[in-house]
Scaffold this motif. Sequence first.
Motif, mmCIF file in Angstrom:
data_model
loop_
_atom_site.group_PDB
_atom_site.id
_atom_site.type_symbol
_atom_site.label_atom_id
_atom_site.label_comp_id
_atom_site.label_asym_id
_atom_site.label_seq_id
_atom_site.Cartn_x
_atom_site.Cartn_y
_atom_site.Cartn_z
ATOM 1 N N ILE A 104 0.813 -1.223 0.009
ATOM 2 C CA ILE A 104 0.101 0.064 0.022
ATOM 3 C C ILE A 104 0.842 1.263 -0.067
ATOM 4 C CG2 ILE A 104 -1.779 1.329 1.158
ATOM 5 C CD1 ILE A 104 -2.681 -1.274 2.415
ATOM 6 N N THR A 105 0.790 1.968 -0.966
ATOM 7 C CA THR A 105 1.409 3.298 -1.107
ATOM 8 C C THR A 105 1.017 4.297 -0.002
ATOM 9 O OG1 THR A 105 0.177 4.269 -2.853
ATOM 10 C CG2 THR A 105 2.110 3.117 -3.465
ATOM 11 N N PRO A 106 2.006 5.285 0.446
ATOM 12 C CA PRO A 106 1.327 6.243 1.466
ATOM 13 C C PRO A 106 0.432 7.290 0.698
ATOM 14 C CG PRO A 106 3.996 6.181 1.351
ATOM 15 C CD PRO A 106 3.357 5.271 0.431
ATOM 16 N N ASN A 107 -0.675 7.521 1.409
ATOM 17 C CA ASN A 107 -1.447 8.754 0.943
ATOM 18 C C ASN A 107 -2.406 8.326 -0.140
ATOM 19 O OD1 ASN A 107 -0.626 10.362 2.959
ATOM 20 N ND2 ASN A 107 1.052 11.000 1.749
ATOM 21 N N ASN A 108 -2.522 6.979 -0.618
ATOM 22 C CA ASN A 108 -3.301 6.458 -1.494
ATOM 23 C C ASN A 108 -2.972 7.294 -2.994
ATOM 24 O OD1 ASN A 108 -5.229 5.366 -3.190
ATOM 25 N ND2 ASN A 108 -6.941 6.473 -2.296
ATOM 26 N N THR A 109 -1.724 7.170 -3.509
ATOM 27 C CA THR A 109 -1.582 7.691 -4.576
ATOM 28 C C THR A 109 -1.956 7.143 -5.668
ATOM 29 O OG1 THR A 109 0.657 6.405 -4.890
ATOM 30 C CG2 THR A 109 0.834 8.593 -3.581
ATOM 31 N N GLY A 110 -1.958 7.515 -7.075
ATOM 32 C CA GLY A 110 -2.420 6.770 -8.412
ATOM 33 C C GLY A 110 -1.598 5.450 -8.427
ATOM 34 N N LEU A 111 -0.320 5.361 -7.978
ATOM 35 C CA LEU A 111 0.457 3.999 -8.065
ATOM 36 C C LEU A 111 -0.445 2.882 -7.396
ATOM 37 C CD1 LEU A 111 3.219 2.707 -8.932
ATOM 38 C CD2 LEU A 111 4.035 3.672 -6.938
ATOM 39 N N ASP A 112 -0.946 3.448 -6.128
ATOM 40 C CA ASP A 112 -1.555 2.479 -5.400
ATOM 41 C C ASP A 112 -2.667 1.658 -6.062
ATOM 42 O OD1 ASP A 112 -1.890 1.055 -2.996
ATOM 43 O OD2 ASP A 112 -3.810 2.268 -2.321
ATOM 44 N N LEU A 113 -3.591 2.356 -6.778
ATOM 45 C CA LEU A 113 -4.389 1.705 -7.944
ATOM 46 C C LEU A 113 -3.894 0.787 -8.905
ATOM 47 C CD1 LEU A 113 -7.434 1.217 -8.716
ATOM 48 C CD2 LEU A 113 -7.343 3.457 -9.937
ATOM 49 N N VAL A 114 -2.770 1.149 -9.522
ATOM 50 C CA VAL A 114 -2.235 0.495 -10.438
ATOM 51 C C VAL A 114 -1.542 -0.586 -9.867
ATOM 52 C CG1 VAL A 114 -0.239 0.538 -11.937
ATOM 53 C CG2 VAL A 114 -1.373 2.650 -11.899
ATOM 54 N N LEU A 115 -0.893 -0.602 -8.880
ATOM 55 C CA LEU A 115 -0.438 -1.704 -8.180
ATOM 56 C C LEU A 115 -1.465 -2.951 -7.824
ATOM 57 C CD1 LEU A 115 2.325 -0.490 -5.580
ATOM 58 C CD2 LEU A 115 2.680 -1.848 -8.034
ATOM 59 N N TYR A 116 -2.732 -2.504 -7.170
ATOM 60 C CA TYR A 116 -3.811 -3.185 -6.885
ATOM 61 C C TYR A 116 -4.218 -3.762 -8.115
ATOM 62 C CZ TYR A 116 -8.582 -4.238 -5.042
ATOM 63 O OH TYR A 116 -9.718 -5.122 -4.672
ATOM 64 N N VAL A 117 -4.670 -3.214 -9.118
ATOM 65 C CA VAL A 117 -4.877 -3.764 -10.591
ATOM 66 C C VAL A 117 -3.869 -4.701 -10.888
ATOM 67 C CG1 VAL A 117 -5.610 -3.293 -12.899
ATOM 68 C CG2 VAL A 117 -6.274 -1.975 -11.000
ATOM 69 N N PHE A 118 -2.460 -4.643 -11.023
ATOM 70 C CA PHE A 118 -1.503 -5.425 -11.359
ATOM 71 C C PHE A 118 -1.521 -6.708 -10.799
ATOM 72 C CE2 PHE A 118 2.521 -7.140 -10.747
ATOM 73 C CZ PHE A 118 2.902 -7.393 -12.127
ATOM 74 N N PHE A 119 -1.655 -6.581 -9.307
ATOM 75 C CA PHE A 119 -1.648 -7.836 -8.763
ATOM 76 C C PHE A 119 -2.942 -8.790 -8.605
ATOM 77 C CE2 PHE A 119 1.882 -5.824 -6.504
ATOM 78 C CZ PHE A 119 2.879 -6.627 -6.683
ATOM 79 N N GLN A 120 -4.192 -7.854 -9.064
ATOM 80 C CA GLN A 120 -5.350 -8.647 -9.199
ATOM 81 C C GLN A 120 -5.366 -9.197 -10.499
ATOM 82 O OE1 GLN A 120 -8.131 -9.084 -7.813
ATOM 83 N NE2 GLN A 120 -8.703 -7.638 -6.471
ATOM 84 N N LEU A 121 -4.407 -8.634 -11.658
ATOM 85 C CA LEU A 121 -4.258 -9.470 -12.704
ATOM 86 C C LEU A 121 -3.532 -10.874 -12.614
ATOM 87 C CD1 LEU A 121 -3.348 -6.691 -15.386
ATOM 88 C CD2 LEU A 121 -5.341 -8.319 -15.724
ATOM 89 N N ILE A 122 -2.517 -10.678 -11.804
ATOM 90 C CA ILE A 122 -1.815 -12.140 -11.464
ATOM 91 C C ILE A 122 -2.582 -12.857 -10.636
ATOM 92 C CG2 ILE A 122 0.358 -12.880 -10.386
ATOM 93 C CD1 ILE A 122 0.760 -10.929 -12.922
#
Length: 465
Positions: A329-347
């Motif tokens: 989880i990235t600090p302060n819910n950056t846009g990167l957090d959603l990208v990481l969430y989607v990426f690991f959901q893909l895997i």
Amino acid sequence: MKKQPLLDANGKRKFGIRDSVAYAAGDLGCNMSFALKGTMSIFWTQFMGMDLWYALLLIIVQVWDAINDPLIGTLIDADRHKYKRNKFLTYIWAGSIGLIVGGACCFLPFPNAKPWAKALIFIFGYVIWDAFYTVANVPYGSLLSLISSDVKDRASLSAWRSIGSIFGNMLPMVILPFIIYDSENNLIGERVFIAALIMGVLGFICFQFMIRNTEIRVDQEVILNEEKPKFNVWKAFINFMKNRPAVGATIAAMGMFIGMQGATTAVTVIFQSYFQNVKISGIVQLFAMIPIVCFTPLARKMVAKYGKKELATFGSICSVVAALGLFIITPNNTGLDLVLYVFFQLIYSLGLGIYSTVSWAMMGDAIDYNEWKTGNREEGIVYSLHSFFRKLAQGIGPALILVIMVALGYVGENEGNQVWQVAINMRVLVAATFLFSAILQFVGLALIYNLDKKTLEKNEQRVRS
């Protein structure tokens, strides 16, 4: 002049794409009703205001599940009536009608009713829906082992069933959030009721298409007035517990549904209060299905080369790795957090997709294994017990997760406005749920299920000889 279908050595229509598409339509019909179950907890906690009451009621109705699934499976196996086509198809036809009413009964919108009245509404609706769902779903699952005995055909049917399941989930997953939530990320309960009625009708149409295009090639002939030992449900249950591949496949399925169903409410809260846009939740989950869609056409060839158990085990390992990644989880819910969430959901979805495309074929092999070991072919009871434990995970899992959610600060009456720390807690809870789910799949597939590619080939040679 009408083209005549090609026939096999037994005078049956040869297995082809028509069989696969028809079987996929059956799971599409099931999921037109079942997919809305993911909305049930949000409906009953946020719109009906039940919170922990809902968790308790969900556990109570599993008592009905304990009676419902094995009972109906037993009745189907013990049914010696000679139907015009096939008894499984007849039961599916009856169940598909009841699902139109049963699905809508789970979402009767009376938020101002007394708590005891709400409890009765929930129990009544769930019992009606669950009974008809079992009447349709148990024989539908059993059909796979009767449509063809060829391992590659079964792999194809299992893969196409996954396609039916995917599309059955896509409609409510992507479209419903735009319909049933307002601009403040709050649920509009009356619209869920209407959606349930419409989806019940669509499911009925899908079932009718499947029934009309299904060819039974491994039919078990019914001889009327034959002398047959009385069916013993307890003996059948013991046989199921001795059926190692059935137990392994069931544990893996329980793990899968704990992840899929158990985390549903927490995932919705994440998009309501963490990402603060619940309407994109369906699009994100749809995007996560891309690996399943890409792998499904390859399933038949991959099974022939590597084997079902081997592929499914690899899929569970992918899911374990992805679940660990969801803890980031990235600090302060950056846009990167959603990208990481989607990426690991893909895997995670890739691993789940590999397993789900062969899971039903694995149960078909487990049904055959039961016959090899006991001399009795008990499709209905084996599949219904598998279905029972699956539905137990679908019920107990969300109930326990909801209890944990409340303990972590979730308040249903706050709807889409949970406090920030609660939103963060939901992110961690979803990752933990997915990890537990993936580990359970690995245990069932790698350590318990024992029908690898070589074992299946030996058993098939023994049967032919």
